[in-house]
Design a protein around this motif. Structure first.
Motif, PDB file in Angstrom:
ATOM      1  N   ILE A 165       9.229   8.718   1.209  1.00  0.00           N
ATOM      2  CA  ILE A 165      10.316   8.817   2.180  1.00  0.00           C
ATOM      3  C   ILE A 165      11.615   8.769   1.391  1.00  0.00           C
ATOM      4  CG2 ILE A 165      11.408   7.693   4.152  1.00  0.00           C
ATOM      5  CD1 ILE A 165       8.488   6.421   4.549  1.00  0.00           C
ATOM      6  N   ALA A 166      12.463   9.782   1.567  1.00  0.00           N
ATOM      7  CA  ALA A 166      13.686   9.796   0.777  1.00  0.00           C
ATOM      8  C   ALA A 166      14.851  10.386   1.546  1.00  0.00           C
ATOM      9  CB  ALA A 166      13.468  10.595  -0.504  1.00  0.00           C
ATOM     10  N   VAL A 167      16.022   9.856   1.242  1.00  0.00           N
ATOM     11  CA  VAL A 167      17.254  10.439   1.756  1.00  0.00           C
ATOM     12  C   VAL A 167      17.944  11.085   0.565  1.00  0.00           C
ATOM     13  CG1 VAL A 167      19.512  10.003   2.790  1.00  0.00           C
ATOM     14  CG2 VAL A 167      17.490   8.788   3.626  1.00  0.00           C
ATOM     15  N   ILE A 168      18.236  12.385   0.735  1.00  0.00           N
ATOM     16  CA  ILE A 168      18.785  13.187  -0.355  1.00  0.00           C
ATOM     17  C   ILE A 168      20.189  13.653  -0.003  1.00  0.00           C
ATOM     18  CG2 ILE A 168      18.506  15.437  -1.514  1.00  0.00           C
ATOM     19  CD1 ILE A 168      15.428  14.896  -1.128  1.00  0.00           C
ATOM     20  N   ALA A 169      21.093  13.552  -0.958  1.00  0.00           N
ATOM     21  CA  ALA A 169      22.444  14.094  -0.788  1.00  0.00           C
ATOM     22  C   ALA A 169      23.036  14.333  -2.163  1.00  0.00           C
ATOM     23  CB  ALA A 169      23.326  13.121  -0.010  1.00  0.00           C
ATOM     24  N   LEU A 170      23.917  15.324  -2.286  1.00  0.00           N
ATOM     25  CA  LEU A 170      24.619  15.592  -3.544  1.00  0.00           C
ATOM     26  C   LEU A 170      23.671  15.640  -4.747  1.00  0.00           C
ATOM     27  CD1 LEU A 170      27.793  13.417  -2.919  1.00  0.00           C
ATOM     28  CD2 LEU A 170      27.750  15.900  -3.267  1.00  0.00           C
ATOM     29  N   SER A 171      22.594  16.379  -4.616  1.00  0.00           N
ATOM     30  CA  SER A 171      21.620  16.617  -5.686  1.00  0.00           C
ATOM     31  C   SER A 171      20.853  15.385  -6.147  1.00  0.00           C
ATOM     32  CB  SER A 171      22.283  17.251  -6.927  1.00  0.00           C
ATOM     33  OG  SER A 171      23.190  18.246  -6.558  1.00  0.00           O
ATOM     34  N   GLY A 172      20.929  14.322  -5.394  1.00  0.00           N
ATOM     35  CA  GLY A 172      20.198  13.132  -5.824  1.00  0.00           C
ATOM     36  C   GLY A 172      19.487  12.437  -4.676  1.00  0.00           C
ATOM     37  N   ILE A 173      18.594  11.513  -5.048  1.00  0.00           N
ATOM     38  CA  ILE A 173      17.913  10.714  -4.033  1.00  0.00           C
ATOM     39  C   ILE A 173      18.718   9.434  -3.850  1.00  0.00           C
ATOM     40  CG2 ILE A 173      15.822   9.407  -3.510  1.00  0.00           C
ATOM     41  CD1 ILE A 173      14.229  11.614  -4.914  1.00  0.00           C
ATOM     42  N   VAL A 174      19.210   9.217  -2.639  1.00  0.00           N
ATOM     43  CA  VAL A 174      20.082   8.071  -2.374  1.00  0.00           C
ATOM     44  C   VAL A 174      19.251   6.833  -2.025  1.00  0.00           C
ATOM     45  CG1 VAL A 174      21.987   7.223  -0.957  1.00  0.00           C
ATOM     46  CG2 VAL A 174      21.822   9.670  -1.482  1.00  0.00           C
ATOM     47  N   THR A 175      18.282   7.026  -1.167  1.00  0.00           N
ATOM     48  CA  THR A 175      17.420   5.928  -0.738  1.00  0.00           C
ATOM     49  C   THR A 175      15.990   6.444  -0.781  1.00  0.00           C
ATOM     50  OG1 THR A 175      19.115   5.593   0.936  1.00  0.00           O
ATOM     51  CG2 THR A 175      17.210   4.169   1.049  1.00  0.00           C
ATOM     52  N   GLU A 176      15.074   5.632  -1.265  1.00  0.00           N
ATOM     53  CA  GLU A 176      13.689   6.106  -1.291  1.00  0.00           C
ATOM     54  C   GLU A 176      12.715   4.956  -1.148  1.00  0.00           C
ATOM     55  OE1 GLU A 176      12.145   7.219  -5.219  1.00  0.00           O
ATOM     56  OE2 GLU A 176      14.053   6.489  -5.996  1.00  0.00           O
ATOM     57  N   ASN A 177      11.584   5.274  -0.555  1.00  0.00           N
ATOM     58  CA  ASN A 177      10.468   4.341  -0.505  1.00  0.00           C
ATOM     59  C   ASN A 177       9.207   5.161  -0.643  1.00  0.00           C
ATOM     60  OD1 ASN A 177      11.420   1.525   0.074  1.00  0.00           O
ATOM     61  ND2 ASN A 177      12.490   2.608   1.717  1.00  0.00           N
ATOM     62  N   SER A 178       8.264   4.618  -1.396  1.00  0.00           N
ATOM     63  CA  SER A 178       6.997   5.309  -1.568  1.00  0.00           C
ATOM     64  C   SER A 178       5.906   4.301  -1.259  1.00  0.00           C
ATOM     65  CB  SER A 178       6.894   5.805  -3.013  1.00  0.00           C
ATOM     66  OG  SER A 178       5.614   6.311  -3.253  1.00  0.00           O
ATOM     67  N   ILE A 179       5.004   4.645  -0.347  1.00  0.00           N
ATOM     68  CA  ILE A 179       3.934   3.695  -0.038  1.00  0.00           C
ATOM     69  C   ILE A 179       2.577   4.365  -0.194  1.00  0.00           C
ATOM     70  CG2 ILE A 179       5.184   2.108   1.475  1.00  0.00           C
ATOM     71  CD1 ILE A 179       3.981   3.720   3.832  1.00  0.00           C
ATOM     72  N   ARG A 180       1.609   3.522  -0.488  1.00  0.00           N
ATOM     73  CA  ARG A 180       0.272   4.064  -0.714  1.00  0.00           C
ATOM     74  C   ARG A 180      -0.513   4.116   0.584  1.00  0.00           C
ATOM     75  NH1 ARG A 180      -1.080   2.559  -6.933  1.00  0.00           N
ATOM     76  NH2 ARG A 180       0.889   3.426  -7.626  1.00  0.00           N
ATOM     77  N   ILE A 181       0.171   4.526   1.622  1.00  0.00           N
ATOM     78  CA  ILE A 181      -0.493   4.705   2.905  1.00  0.00           C
ATOM     79  C   ILE A 181      -0.210   6.115   3.362  1.00  0.00           C
ATOM     80  CG2 ILE A 181      -0.524   3.974   5.324  1.00  0.00           C
ATOM     81  CD1 ILE A 181      -0.202   1.173   4.338  1.00  0.00           C
ATOM     82  N   ALA A 182      -1.274   6.914   3.441  1.00  0.00           N
ATOM     83  CA  ALA A 182      -1.123   8.315   3.842  1.00  0.00           C
ATOM     84  C   ALA A 182      -2.477   8.804   4.352  1.00  0.00           C
ATOM     85  CB  ALA A 182      -0.607   9.126   2.662  1.00  0.00           C
ATOM     86  N   GLY A 183      -2.800  10.051   4.076  1.00  0.00           N
ATOM     87  CA  GLY A 183      -4.041  10.641   4.588  1.00  0.00           C
ATOM     88  C   GLY A 183      -5.312   9.871   4.250  1.00  0.00           C
ATOM     89  N   ASP A 184      -5.414   9.404   3.013  1.00  0.00           N
ATOM     90  CA  ASP A 184      -6.638   8.681   2.616  1.00  0.00           C
ATOM     91  C   ASP A 184      -6.836   7.409   3.423  1.00  0.00           C
ATOM     92  OD1 ASP A 184      -6.862  10.568   0.632  1.00  0.00           O
ATOM     93  OD2 ASP A 184      -6.135   9.263  -0.968  1.00  0.00           O
ATOM     94  N   GLU A 185      -5.725   6.711   3.662  1.00  0.00           N
ATOM     95  CA  GLU A 185      -5.806   5.457   4.430  1.00  0.00           C
ATOM     96  C   GLU A 185      -6.273   5.741   5.857  1.00  0.00           C
ATOM     97  OE1 GLU A 185      -5.217   2.042   4.076  1.00  0.00           O
ATOM     98  OE2 GLU A 185      -5.388   2.509   1.941  1.00  0.00           O
ATOM     99  N   MET A 186      -5.856   6.878   6.377  1.00  0.00           N
ATOM    100  CA  MET A 186      -6.295   7.254   7.724  1.00  0.00           C
ATOM    101  C   MET A 186      -7.795   7.517   7.731  1.00  0.00           C
ATOM    102  SD  MET A 186      -3.327   9.526   9.322  1.00  0.00           S
ATOM    103  CE  MET A 186      -1.642   9.250   8.868  1.00  0.00           C
ATOM    104  N   ASP A 187      -8.264   8.221   6.690  1.00  0.00           N
ATOM    105  CA  ASP A 187      -9.705   8.479   6.597  1.00  0.00           C
ATOM    106  C   ASP A 187     -10.460   7.151   6.525  1.00  0.00           C
ATOM    107  OD1 ASP A 187      -8.753  11.049   6.372  1.00  0.00           O
ATOM    108  OD2 ASP A 187      -9.250  11.279   4.248  1.00  0.00           O
ATOM    109  N   GLU A 188      -9.940   6.239   5.718  1.00  0.00           N
ATOM    110  CA  GLU A 188     -10.563   4.927   5.553  1.00  0.00           C
ATOM    111  C   GLU A 188     -10.572   4.163   6.884  1.00  0.00           C
ATOM    112  OE1 GLU A 188     -12.264   3.888   3.040  1.00  0.00           O
ATOM    113  OE2 GLU A 188     -12.598   1.911   3.946  1.00  0.00           O
TER     114      GLU A 188
END
Ligand code: ADP
Ligand code: MG
Length: 341
Positions: A165-188
């Motif tokens: 999850i990221a907020v992008i402005a002026l060629s850069g990432i201003v705020t970001e979060n990355s979590i290990r919850i996505a498709g695989d976790e749903m399958d699990e």
């Protein structure tokens, strides 16, 4: 597209946790395969790759192991990941010239050591010039956002292993979060549901198929019943049971809620001017997870913001990485810092 494009083999690579997609300069997407490797445990030799290895998932004997070397968004098994990249490149271009340039997208939260590992893999696969770009940045470019503009855009890229999850402005990432919850976790979550509520054990591929077919984040216009095959946990015998789309949605609720919570958190961490931009422009959903039925609607409901699903969510990252490869000068300021060439 002159004659040179025939010989030009500069590549853009989305080394995803679920799928590896490769774009060739001047040509477009030339390969899309699951990031799965089957290898011989004794010799570590790769015996199958991509779709072929996927067919072997959960069906191997003791000498053959199948792994997903990128599992949680970073290289879990360096040697195997490198072998995978090399073999995939060979597949698209038997004599890829080693003097070539390669742009690779990586999770935004990647450490220096992990960056090093990705670079080394690409170099060992024959690249002379390696550039890295953060996945959400690539996704934003891939869906056509002007990342250089002084305007905030929020991208939520839900893949197999991670949601970025990221907020992008002026060629850069201003705020970001990355979590290990996505498709695989749903399958699990679906596997656990069948274990707990139906006393049957189902495989990962079956769980994924159920998710894609009937999984949802909001009530469906027409709820459906499905037949599910698994192994009875009590007597060990294979059997078929019936399940409903409602119970699958219920099973998926926890991972989905977690992702939404992190989207909210990211919004809270975003400077107010950019938050105002996002209020106008909305959230862009990319990655295979964006295809989950009702996810956009659910996100809209819970954030009260506009939510847009990319046209081809699975290809957003590779398209953006390809755009960067095609216009390296224009996008040099969005690349991750590292070694200079
Ligand atoms: P990565 O970038 O991590 O390789 P992708 O963006 O290719 O991941 O997305 C893969 C994930 O998307 C997998 O977990 C897959 O099950 C999921 N996926 C693909 N299609 C759908 C769909 N129609 N509904 C829900 N999930 C889907
Ligand atoms: Mg991805």
């Amino acid at each position: 597209m002159g004659i040179f494009s025939l010989f030009s083999a500069d590549l853009a690579v989305d080394l995803g946790t679920a799928n590896t997609v490769i774009y060739m300069k001047g040509k477009g997407i030339v390969l899309n395969e699951p990031s799965i490797v089957a290898f011989d445990r004794n010799t570590k030799r790769i015996v199958a790759l991509g779709n072929e290895a996927r067919e072997m998932l959960g069906r191997t004997h003791k000498d053959i192991a199948t792994i997903r070397p990128m599992k949680d968004g970073v290289i879990a098994d360096f040697e195997i990941a490198e072998g995978m990249l090399r073999e995939l490149i060979k597949r698209i271009h038997a004599n890829w010239m080693p003097s070539r340039r390669i742009v690779i997208s990586v999770p935004s939260g990647i450490t220096e050591v992990e960056k090093r590992a990705v670079r080394d893999s690409a170099e060992h696969a024959g690249a002379k010039e390696v550039h890295l770009i953060a996945e959400p940045m690539a996704a934003a470019i891939g869906i056509g956002l002007d990342v250089h503009a002084p305007v905030g855009n929020m991208v939520v890229d839900m893949g197999g292993g991670t949601t970025e999850i990221a907020v992008i402005a002026l060629s850069g990432i201003v705020t970001e979060n990355s979590i290990r919850i996505a498709g695989d976790e749903m399958d699990e979550a679906i596997i656990q549901h069948f274990k707990k509520n139906h006393n049957i054990l189902i495989g990962e591929r079956t769980a994924e198929a159920i998710k894609i077919e009937v999984g949802s984040a909001m009530p469906l216009r027409e709820e459906v019943r499905i037949q599910v095959k698994g192994r009875d946990l009590v007597n060990g015998i294979p059997k078929t049971i019936e399940a409903t789309s409602e119970e699958i949605r219920e099973a998926l609720n926890e991972p989905i809620t977690t992702v939404i919570d992190i989207v909210r958190l990211t919004l809270e961490q975003t400077p107010p001017e950019l938050a105002a931009d996002i209020l106008d422009r909305g959230i862009m959903l990319t990655g295979g997870g964006a295809l989950l039925k009702g996810l956009d609607e659910r996100l809209r409901l819970e954030t009260t913001l506009p939510v847009h699903v990319a046209e081809q969510p699975i290809f957003a990252v590779v398209c953006g990485t390809g755009t960067v490869l095609e216009n390296l000068a224009k996008y040099s300021n969005v690349l991750l810092k590292g070694r200079r060439y």
